[in-house]
Scaffold this active site. Sequence first.
Site, PDB file in Angstrom:
ATOM      1  N   LEU A   1      -6.289  -8.725  15.948  1.00 53.36           N
ATOM      2  CA  LEU A   1      -7.017  -7.913  14.653  1.00 53.36           C
ATOM      3  C   LEU A   1      -7.477  -6.971  14.168  1.00 53.36           C
ATOM      4  O   LEU A   1      -8.776  -7.873  14.156  1.00 53.36           O
ATOM      5  CB  LEU A   1      -5.955  -8.741  13.161  1.00 53.36           C
ATOM      6  CG  LEU A   1      -5.857  -8.028  11.970  1.00 53.36           C
ATOM      7  CD1 LEU A   1      -5.054  -6.674  12.076  1.00 53.36           C
ATOM      8  CD2 LEU A   1      -5.573  -8.670  10.791  1.00 53.36           C
TER       9      LEU A   1
ATOM     10  N   ARG B   1      -3.684   8.725  -6.066  1.00 49.93           N
ATOM     11  CA  ARG B   1      -4.388   9.421  -5.199  1.00 49.93           C
ATOM     12  C   ARG B   1      -5.435   8.226  -4.065  1.00 49.93           C
ATOM     13  O   ARG B   1      -5.012   7.559  -4.181  1.00 49.93           O
ATOM     14  CB  ARG B   1      -5.495   9.284  -6.314  1.00 49.93           C
ATOM     15  CG  ARG B   1      -5.390   9.609  -8.159  1.00 49.93           C
ATOM     16  CD  ARG B   1      -7.307   9.465  -8.868  1.00 49.93           C
ATOM     17  NE  ARG B   1      -7.542   8.361  -9.111  1.00 49.93           N
ATOM     18  CZ  ARG B   1      -7.419   7.583 -10.132  1.00 49.93           C
ATOM     19  NH1 ARG B   1      -5.958   8.719 -10.779  1.00 49.93           N
ATOM     20  NH2 ARG B   1      -7.569   6.487 -10.635  1.00 49.93           N
TER      21      ARG B   1
ATOM     22  N   SER C   1      -8.342   8.460  -3.551  1.00 49.56           N
ATOM     23  CA  SER C   1      -9.921   8.001  -4.260  1.00 49.56           C
ATOM     24  C   SER C   1     -10.913   8.379  -2.518  1.00 49.56           C
ATOM     25  O   SER C   1     -12.097   7.528  -2.019  1.00 49.56           O
ATOM     26  CB  SER C   1     -10.025   7.399  -5.495  1.00 49.56           C
ATOM     27  OG  SER C   1      -9.185   7.157  -5.536  1.00 49.56           O
TER      28      SER C   1
ATOM     29  N   TRP D   1      -5.820  -6.699 -13.989  1.00 47.38           N
ATOM     30  CA  TRP D   1      -5.062  -8.054 -13.979  1.00 47.38           C
ATOM     31  C   TRP D   1      -6.138  -9.031 -14.688  1.00 47.38           C
ATOM     32  O   TRP D   1      -5.546 -10.028 -15.487  1.00 47.38           O
ATOM     33  CB  TRP D   1      -5.374  -8.773 -12.030  1.00 47.38           C
ATOM     34  CG  TRP D   1      -5.067  -9.451 -11.939  1.00 47.38           C
ATOM     35  CD1 TRP D   1      -2.946  -9.398 -11.319  1.00 47.38           C
ATOM     36  CD2 TRP D   1      -5.520 -11.314 -12.059  1.00 47.38           C
ATOM     37  NE1 TRP D   1      -3.057 -11.234 -11.514  1.00 47.38           N
ATOM     38  CE2 TRP D   1      -4.174 -12.050 -11.439  1.00 47.38           C
ATOM     39  CE3 TRP D   1      -6.564 -11.400 -12.044  1.00 47.38           C
ATOM     40  CZ2 TRP D   1      -4.742 -12.816 -11.673  1.00 47.38           C
ATOM     41  CZ3 TRP D   1      -7.080 -12.986 -12.281  1.00 47.38           C
ATOM     42  CH2 TRP D   1      -5.657 -13.567 -11.601  1.00 47.38           C
TER      43      TRP D   1
ATOM     44  N   HIS E   1     -11.930  -9.857  -9.401  1.00 40.87           N
ATOM     45  CA  HIS E   1     -12.168 -10.128  -7.891  1.00 40.87           C
ATOM     46  C   HIS E   1     -12.076 -10.934  -7.278  1.00 40.87           C
ATOM     47  O   HIS E   1     -11.620 -10.685  -5.760  1.00 40.87           O
ATOM     48  CB  HIS E   1     -13.641  -9.519  -7.908  1.00 40.87           C
ATOM     49  CG  HIS E   1     -13.412  -7.818  -8.717  1.00 40.87           C
ATOM     50  ND1 HIS E   1     -12.770  -7.099  -8.313  1.00 40.87           N
ATOM     51  CD2 HIS E   1     -14.828  -7.441  -9.311  1.00 40.87           C
ATOM     52  CE1 HIS E   1     -13.486  -5.689  -8.961  1.00 40.87           C
ATOM     53  NE2 HIS E   1     -14.323  -5.951  -9.457  1.00 40.87           N
TER      54      HIS E   1
ATOM     55  N   ARG F   1     -13.887  -9.565 -15.418  1.00 38.41           N
ATOM     56  CA  ARG F   1     -13.089  -8.960 -13.983  1.00 38.41           C
ATOM     57  C   ARG F   1     -13.588  -9.171 -13.388  1.00 38.41           C
ATOM     58  O   ARG F   1     -12.571  -9.542 -12.233  1.00 38.41           O
ATOM     59  CB  ARG F   1     -13.964  -7.191 -14.389  1.00 38.41           C
ATOM     60  CG  ARG F   1     -14.116  -6.093 -16.054  1.00 38.41           C
ATOM     61  CD  ARG F   1     -14.791  -5.070 -15.593  1.00 38.41           C
ATOM     62  NE  ARG F   1     -14.742  -4.327 -14.184  1.00 38.41           N
ATOM     63  CZ  ARG F   1     -13.476  -4.124 -14.588  1.00 38.41           C
ATOM     64  NH1 ARG F   1     -12.388  -3.574 -14.746  1.00 38.41           N
ATOM     65  NH2 ARG F   1     -13.273  -3.217 -12.715  1.00 38.41           N
TER      66      ARG F   1
ATOM     67  N   SER G   1     -16.752   1.336  -3.321  1.00 44.35           N
ATOM     68  CA  SER G   1     -16.729   2.649  -2.246  1.00 44.35           C
ATOM     69  C   SER G   1     -17.999   3.769  -2.978  1.00 44.35           C
ATOM     70  O   SER G   1     -18.676   2.089  -3.378  1.00 44.35           O
ATOM     71  CB  SER G   1     -15.811   3.614  -3.560  1.00 44.35           C
ATOM     72  OG  SER G   1     -16.232   2.956  -5.065  1.00 44.35           O
TER      73      SER G   1
ATOM     74  N   ASP H   1      -6.528  -1.763  -5.809  1.00 45.60           N
ATOM     75  CA  ASP H   1      -7.150  -1.707  -7.123  1.00 45.60           C
ATOM     76  C   ASP H   1      -6.303  -2.217  -7.834  1.00 45.60           C
ATOM     77  O   ASP H   1      -5.032  -2.747  -7.945  1.00 45.60           O
ATOM     78  CB  ASP H   1      -6.508   0.032  -7.156  1.00 45.60           C
ATOM     79  CG  ASP H   1      -7.048   0.649  -8.826  1.00 45.60           C
ATOM     80  OD1 ASP H   1      -8.204  -0.290  -8.671  1.00 45.60           O
ATOM     81  OD2 ASP H   1      -6.709   1.659  -8.656  1.00 45.60           O
TER      82      ASP H   1
ATOM     83  N   GLU I   1       1.446   8.186   5.656  1.00 48.98           N
ATOM     84  CA  GLU I   1       2.732   7.933   4.889  1.00 48.98           C
ATOM     85  C   GLU I   1       1.866   6.894   3.725  1.00 48.98           C
ATOM     86  O   GLU I   1       0.873   6.647   4.184  1.00 48.98           O
ATOM     87  CB  GLU I   1       3.938   7.199   5.172  1.00 48.98           C
ATOM     88  CG  GLU I   1       4.859   7.384   6.993  1.00 48.98           C
ATOM     89  CD  GLU I   1       5.465   8.899   6.015  1.00 48.98           C
ATOM     90  OE1 GLU I   1       5.797   9.032   5.126  1.00 48.98           O
ATOM     91  OE2 GLU I   1       5.337   9.975   6.994  1.00 48.98           O
TER      92      GLU I   1
HETATM   93  C1  FPP Z   1     -10.702  -1.722  -7.651  1.00 49.38           C
HETATM   94  O1  FPP Z   1     -10.326  -2.533  -8.817  1.00 49.38           O
HETATM   95  C2  FPP Z   1     -11.286  -2.957  -6.600  1.00 49.38           C
HETATM   96  C3  FPP Z   1     -12.514  -3.225  -6.456  1.00 49.38           C
HETATM   97  C4  FPP Z   1     -13.110  -1.870  -6.578  1.00 49.38           C
HETATM   98  C5  FPP Z   1     -13.264  -4.292  -5.319  1.00 49.38           C
HETATM   99  C6  FPP Z   1     -11.535  -4.770  -4.300  1.00 49.38           C
HETATM  100  C7  FPP Z   1     -12.602  -6.045  -4.041  1.00 49.38           C
HETATM  101  C8  FPP Z   1     -12.461  -7.180  -4.097  1.00 49.38           C
HETATM  102  C9  FPP Z   1     -10.288  -7.199  -3.420  1.00 49.38           C
HETATM  103  C10 FPP Z   1     -12.866  -7.764  -3.388  1.00 49.38           C
HETATM  104  C11 FPP Z   1     -13.675  -8.246  -2.406  1.00 49.38           C
HETATM  105  C12 FPP Z   1     -13.530  -8.266  -1.255  1.00 49.38           C
HETATM  106  C13 FPP Z   1     -13.542  -8.865  -0.007  1.00 49.38           C
HETATM  107  C14 FPP Z   1     -12.840  -8.785   1.462  1.00 49.38           C
HETATM  108  C15 FPP Z   1     -14.853  -9.386  -0.276  1.00 49.38           C
HETATM  109  P1  FPP Z   1     -10.234  -2.552  -9.972  1.00 49.38           P
HETATM  110  O2  FPP Z   1     -12.029  -3.028 -10.409  1.00 49.38           O
HETATM  111  O3  FPP Z   1     -10.952  -1.360 -10.580  1.00 49.38           O
HETATM  112  O4  FPP Z   1      -9.595  -2.093 -11.000  1.00 49.38           O
HETATM  113  P2  FPP Z   1      -9.339  -1.276 -12.215  1.00 49.38           P
HETATM  114  O5  FPP Z   1      -8.604  -0.958 -11.915  1.00 49.38           O
HETATM  115  O6  FPP Z   1      -7.994  -2.624 -13.068  1.00 49.38           O
HETATM  116  O7  FPP Z   1      -9.839  -1.834 -13.305  1.00 49.38           O
END
Ligand code: FPP
Length: 256
Positions: free
Chosen positions: A131, A193, A195, A25, A37, A33, A65, A20, A206
């Site tokens: 892995l 959370r 989530s 970031w 990612h 945004r 999700s 998250d 844990e």
């Molecule tokens: C949460 O950050 C992150 C996501 C919803 C997506 C996670 C995806 C990646 C790390 C990239 C894709 C992964 C792979 C393996 C190809 P957020 O966008 O909710 O951040 P915020 O809460 O700061 O807005």
Amino acid sequence: MSEQVKENCAPLQHLAVIMDGNGRWAKKQGLPRIAGHQQGVQTVVKVVDECLQVGIRYLSLFAFSSENWGRPQQEVDALMELLLQFLASQRQKMLDGSIRLRVIGDRSRLSASVRRALTEAEADTAGGSALTMVLALSYGGRDEILRAAKQLAEKVSAGLDLQTVDDDLFAQFLDTQGIPEPDLLIRTSGEKRISNFLLWQVAYAELYFTDVLWPDFDAQELHRALEDYRQRKRRFGLTDDQLMTSGSDLSEGESH
Ligand code: FPP
């Protein structure tokens, strides 16, 4: 560090991560945004390397999700594109590193091209034994449990004796069938959370929360979490006395 993880009285086999903070970031850097990612994918690559180094056998990553479908279409498309690029760019590394890909979640909502790429990557890496990287895509814990319950109900209608249904049997209907439950769940970015991630499976995990945003997470932060895990006493519902006398393998122990 490898030795430290392996020495734990409840060795860390399975690490799960809620990645998250990508959006925050990016905002902090004045970037869109999607840049968060993109940077988040780089963190995934680093964390996979580190898991191989320390001998973690399963790494589950919450990449998209069920609820993320509600994000702006542009962001959804960009995340899917990043996923395709990730699969293509990591293919050889996964084969060389004996990394197996498993995907969990409701694939029916993914596009045909994404489904095809995932199926191919799973087939290509099926022999990986160092892995297992479990990618949660279009995933929700409640949805997974519901789908499992429906499949089980069909079996019962077809004659399965309801009295034989226990935790172990139920878990065989989950997407994570055959994968041990997570020992440690890390969530980055300060949110505390679950989530809807691996709801059934994290019953005894844990939990570790860090304020670090996922794109800033690195090997050092991972080691911090692993060290913290090493200090935990996992009881699995037992008493201290029982823990003292039952030896080290409590993961099969009574669950309360
Ligand atoms: C949460 O950050 C992150 C996501 C919803 C997506 C996670 C995806 C990646 C790390 C990239 C894709 C992964 C792979 C393996 C190809 P957020 O966008 O909710 O951040 P915020 O809460 O700061 O807005």
